[in-house]
Design a protein around this motif. Sequence first.
Motif, short mmCIF file in Angstrom:
data_model
loop_
_atom_site.label_atom_id
_atom_site.label_comp_id
_atom_site.label_asym_id
_atom_site.label_seq_id
_atom_site.Cartn_x
_atom_site.Cartn_y
_atom_site.Cartn_z
N ILE A 32 46.90 49.73 44.07
CA ILE A 32 46.09 49.25 43.90
C ILE A 32 46.83 47.91 43.97
CG2 ILE A 32 44.00 48.93 42.02
CD1 ILE A 32 43.43 50.93 41.13
N SER A 33 46.40 47.02 44.25
CA SER A 33 46.89 46.00 43.83
C SER A 33 46.30 44.26 43.21
CB SER A 33 47.99 45.08 45.52
OG SER A 33 47.28 44.48 45.89
N GLY A 34 45.39 44.59 43.61
CA GLY A 34 44.66 43.64 42.47
C GLY A 34 42.84 44.11 42.27
N ALA A 35 42.48 43.59 40.54
CA ALA A 35 41.23 43.96 40.77
C ALA A 35 40.43 42.33 40.03
CB ALA A 35 41.08 44.88 39.56
N VAL A 36 39.76 42.28 40.56
CA VAL A 36 38.51 41.60 40.94
C VAL A 36 36.84 41.60 40.19
CG1 VAL A 36 37.94 39.39 41.70
CG2 VAL A 36 39.73 40.40 42.71
N GLU A 37 36.94 40.58 39.19
CA GLU A 37 35.44 40.88 38.68
C GLU A 37 34.80 39.39 38.68
OE1 GLU A 37 32.40 42.45 37.85
OE2 GLU A 37 33.06 44.29 38.64
N ARG A 38 33.43 39.64 38.65
CA ARG A 38 32.76 38.21 38.73
C ARG A 38 33.69 37.08 37.70
NH1 ARG A 38 29.29 38.97 34.52
NH2 ARG A 38 28.40 41.47 34.56
N LYS A 39 33.59 35.71 37.11
CA LYS A 39 33.53 34.97 36.25
C LYS A 39 32.73 34.98 35.44
CE LYS A 39 34.80 30.53 39.28
NZ LYS A 39 35.96 31.53 38.89
N GLY A 40 33.57 35.27 33.77
CA GLY A 40 32.33 35.22 32.72
C GLY A 40 32.23 36.92 32.80
N HIS A 41 33.36 38.00 33.33
CA HIS A 41 33.06 39.37 33.32
C HIS A 41 33.75 39.74 31.90
CE1 HIS A 41 33.29 43.71 33.15
NE2 HIS A 41 31.61 43.49 33.95
N PRO A 42 33.53 40.78 31.55
CA PRO A 42 34.00 41.05 30.29
C PRO A 42 35.56 41.79 29.97
CG PRO A 42 32.13 41.61 29.71
CD PRO A 42 32.67 41.18 30.54
N TRP A 43 35.91 41.90 30.93
CA TRP A 43 37.27 42.70 31.59
C TRP A 43 37.76 41.61 32.12
CZ3 TRP A 43 36.29 47.91 34.60
CH2 TRP A 43 35.99 48.51 33.77
N ILE A 44 37.63 40.61 32.82
CA ILE A 44 38.82 39.84 33.17
C ILE A 44 39.94 38.91 31.91
CG2 ILE A 44 38.48 37.10 33.84
CD1 ILE A 44 37.03 38.76 35.22
N GLY A 45 41.41 39.32 32.44
CA GLY A 45 42.32 39.14 31.53
C GLY A 45 42.89 40.79 30.94
N LYS A 46 41.91 42.03 31.06
CA LYS A 46 42.35 43.08 30.55
C LYS A 46 43.12 43.92 31.84
CE LYS A 46 38.88 43.26 27.14
NZ LYS A 46 38.13 43.82 27.14
N ASP A 47 43.80 44.96 31.54
CA ASP A 47 44.72 45.93 32.65
C ASP A 47 43.46 46.59 32.55
OD1 ASP A 47 47.35 47.00 32.99
OD2 ASP A 47 45.51 48.98 32.71
N LEU A 48 43.13 46.78 34.48
CA LEU A 48 42.65 47.72 34.93
C LEU A 48 42.09 48.72 34.25
CD1 LEU A 48 39.95 47.73 36.87
CD2 LEU A 48 42.08 48.76 38.58
N GLY A 49 43.29 50.01 34.27
CA GLY A 49 42.83 50.98 33.74
C GLY A 49 42.78 51.15 32.46
#
Length: 270
Positions: A32-49
């Motif tokens: 996994i080299s990247g993870a993208v979510e929609r703008k405003g999603h609570p996971w933005i800025g967090k580590d995916l795992g």
Amino acid sequence: MADLPGIVIVGASGRMGQMLAHTVNASDGARISGAVERKGHPWIGKDLGVAMGGQALGVTVTDDPLEPFATAQAIIDFTAPAATLEYAELAAQARIVHVIGTTGLTEQDIAKIDAAARHATIIRAGNMSLGVNLLVQLTRKVAEALDDEFDIEIIESHHNQKVDAPSGTALMLGQAAAEGRRVSLETAADRGRDGMTGKRRRGDIGFSAIRGGDIVGEHDVLFAAKGERIVLRHIATDRGIFARGALKAALWGIGRGPGAFDMTDVLGLA
Ligand code: NAD
């Protein structure tokens, strides 16, 4: 590890996004080299795992696809039609493989994706599982062998969060039945009956959608005539089959020239 092909998961927090994260992470053929979510999603800025409730994966979820796309070999996209169209353009610009599992795309959406495929390798399938792609081939063969004494109905069941109907898989099966019968699905399809619908038109290909609970995905292709019925059935019990198919598609696409492909190409069933 760093020399394995890099895959960006878009829609990373979704049901399929998380399944993909587990699948790619467990694979010894990709990372996994990247993870993208929609703008405003609570996971933005967090580590995916960590966001998934497990160990850190060293991949931060972002709402800016440009940076991860620039360093990846492929993106896997199970999101929503508007997002998929946007990513098709960006992936084509970055010259990376785009695997599309998103369903509910209109004819116009598909035309835009096909235009992007002039410059990019795009693999799109309403269902990424081996079993369903075999079912599609069987449906075409059976429809070819039987005349319109046999009424064809596609019956699909999915969980209560699904937003489109009929499912992408049901449409693939309907298309295969229409090809087998040498008719156009546009004119033969009967989608949704309610009230005084009149008798069934001979030669129609009917669709019924059931929604409930956590059903992963079930599809029956029914051929019903006087005195006999044939039912071809696929039951998915684990989303892992779609994620493994999507990863296989991404790896198949890397290094291939531009074009619009589907799982029959990837699985060698074409
Ligand atoms: P879901 O709602 O759980 O996940 C969709 C994710 O996409 C969400 O996390 C959402 O926030 C995210 N998203 C929306 N817009 C975005 C954007 N602009 N950028 C980044 N992320 C964005 O849905 P799901 O059950 O995972 O299904 C997703 C899609 O995949 C649906 O169209 C579904 O029908 C399809 N699907 C296809 C297959 C197949 O084999 N082809 C299998 C299962 C599901």
